[in-house]
Design an enzyme around this catalytic site. Sequence first.
Site, PDB file in Angstrom:
ATOM      1  N   GLU A 308       0.823  -1.219   0.000  1.00 45.82           N
ATOM      2  CA  GLU A 308       0.000   0.000   0.000  1.00 45.82           C
ATOM      3  C   GLU A 308       0.852   1.261   0.000  1.00 45.82           C
ATOM      4  OE1 GLU A 308      -3.108   0.056   2.970  1.00 45.82           O
ATOM      5  OE2 GLU A 308      -4.376  -1.231   1.750  1.00 45.82           O
ATOM      6  N   HIS A 351      10.484 -25.967   1.600  1.00 44.99           N
ATOM      7  CA  HIS A 351       9.936 -27.108   0.858  1.00 44.99           C
ATOM      8  C   HIS A 351       8.828 -26.646  -0.074  1.00 44.99           C
ATOM      9  CE1 HIS A 351      12.039 -29.890   3.617  1.00 44.99           C
ATOM     10  NE2 HIS A 351      11.950 -28.825   4.382  1.00 44.99           N
ATOM     11  N   LYS A 460     -14.100  -0.803  -3.748  1.00 50.62           N
ATOM     12  CA  LYS A 460     -15.088  -0.260  -2.798  1.00 50.62           C
ATOM     13  C   LYS A 460     -16.177   0.477  -3.562  1.00 50.62           C
ATOM     14  CE  LYS A 460     -11.991   0.790   1.066  1.00 50.62           C
ATOM     15  NZ  LYS A 460     -11.458   1.926   1.820  1.00 50.62           N
TER      16      LYS A 460
HETATM   17  O1  PA5 Z   1      -3.415   1.480   5.596  1.00 51.61           O
HETATM   18  C1  PA5 Z   1      -4.592   1.832   5.524  1.00 51.61           C
HETATM   19  O2  PA5 Z   1      -4.930   2.986   5.784  1.00 51.61           O
HETATM   20  C2  PA5 Z   1      -5.697   0.857   5.141  1.00 51.61           C
HETATM   21  O3  PA5 Z   1      -5.217  -0.393   4.829  1.00 51.61           O
HETATM   22  C3  PA5 Z   1      -6.704   0.731   6.284  1.00 51.61           C
HETATM   23  O4  PA5 Z   1      -6.042   0.317   7.437  1.00 51.61           O
HETATM   24  C4  PA5 Z   1      -7.833  -0.258   5.970  1.00 51.61           C
HETATM   25  O5  PA5 Z   1      -8.421   0.036   4.749  1.00 51.61           O
HETATM   26  C5  PA5 Z   1      -8.900  -0.214   7.073  1.00 51.61           C
HETATM   27  O6  PA5 Z   1      -9.425   1.070   7.175  1.00 51.61           O
HETATM   28  P1  PA5 Z   1     -10.260   1.562   8.401  1.00 51.61           P
HETATM   29  O7  PA5 Z   1      -9.403   1.514   9.633  1.00 51.61           O
HETATM   30  O8  PA5 Z   1     -10.652   2.945   8.060  1.00 51.61           O
HETATM   31  O9  PA5 Z   1     -11.433   0.639   8.560  1.00 51.61           O
END
Ligand code: PA5
Length: 493
Positions: A308, A351, A460
Amino acid sequence: MKKTISFDFNNMFSEAIGNRHGVTEEDLKRWTPKAAHALSTIEEVRKSSENRIKIGLEWINLGEQDPHLIDKIDQHGEKIRNSFKNVISLGIGGSYLGLKAAQDALLPPYYNEFTSLREGKPRIYFEGNNLDPSTIGTLLKNLDPRETCIIVISKSGETTETKVAFDVARNWLREHPDIGENYGKQIYAITDPHGGSLRQLVNSMQEKDKESFIDFSVFPGVGGRYSEFNIGLLHLSIIGVDIKEIFAGIKDMKEICFQDDLFKNPALLYATLQSIMYLEKGKVISILMPFAETLKSTAEWYVQLLAESLGKEYARKIIKKNGLEEWTDDLEKRVNRGRTPVPARGTNDLHSIQQNNISGENNKTLTLVEVQDFGIDLEIPQLSGELLAGKKFSHLMTLAVRATEWALMRAEKPNMTVIMPVVSPYTWAQLLYFFEIATTYEGEFLDVYAFHQPGVEGYKNYMYKYLGKTGLKREITEEIDNHPLKKMDKYII
Ligand code: PA5
């Protein structure tokens, strides 16, 4: 003197794996000024709290938190520990992976299964991280709501997976005749201090009953995947982890990882070597392979951090205004950057994926994690034949790490090893913090914005559209309408 983690970068260099795949002195000479620039950019923005919050760099100070807040967290941690037999922690991505990693790394294996290992503490279950109804359905069917506390974690308060699990779980509490409208006393919420529907719900429930929906805030400027030492503290306290040790690990690693000298700064060196490998030597895959079953979920946490943070479509644009910086995407500069992270596990995956690591394409780097003391050891009895009898598991494990390094080196595959003398709150916090800072430096080398994740919005939006959510932007709905999924019969056999 605390047992601290250390780093062996030998097998990233040409002396070990040759000039073609290894980093040479010449490479390092070219990259040293870039490393200095990455360091000074982060040094500069981290000075101002406004900058940190705006950019998403506030996590950098999570080792120095208000002691009153920590006391409050510990009080509630103790209360939960003493009042409930089960805790269900709801959250996904950054609101889940760090907690799961902590749980596996810092508690004994099989913690949930054995009363003797829990020492009076509650069992901890993680849900709200999938739309698979079978896990949460089974869990709720088998737990007693009267003995269960729900912790819901969502920074945005809007994430579908967490939201639906929370609705099902709180309804499950409320429907129990002994609980009814008092169900809020069994709920803790960790969310944004101001916005989002979870915050609204918390506020409205607290207006009715101050003791319900006890909440803690996700700090402004702390993004999900960098938030374990913010949102994870209540969980750490419940499972009896000394938060001071966590903070000590962060503090010490922070000092080390902001040093100017590249060869004294493991995060900067790691980021530099990985970036040379990625940008100049075609190493597009990054495998994290801890040689410890208990660190498997730490490798999964790292997958999110890397994917990310660095998997980005556009280069970063920096807009400077009144001494403040705004980071955003430069929509005129499409770069599609990012190494693909892969979690693996030694010795289990020797493995499995290791065949490809050794003999397959030379397009990856490996980061091994060696644990020197597992806190428990077993000697192989005389039954196992002469070779292994009398040897200890820990000895075999160390040998397996050396053997893996050697085999990778002989195959000219770049690899490095993080050495953990022991897995403790201190060293584990060091490990996470090291990766967070290294990823931040990598963001500089790749020139991408490491603290946002626009790529996860696509799925989403598609779901929201077909769920009938109102207020979606017109360009989003048009984009979905104009590009329907292609489901041609001829390709479905
Ligand atoms: O790194 C991030 O910001 C995302 O991966 C969020 O942690 C994830 O989408 C969950 O979001 P939220 O805490 O708003 O539910």
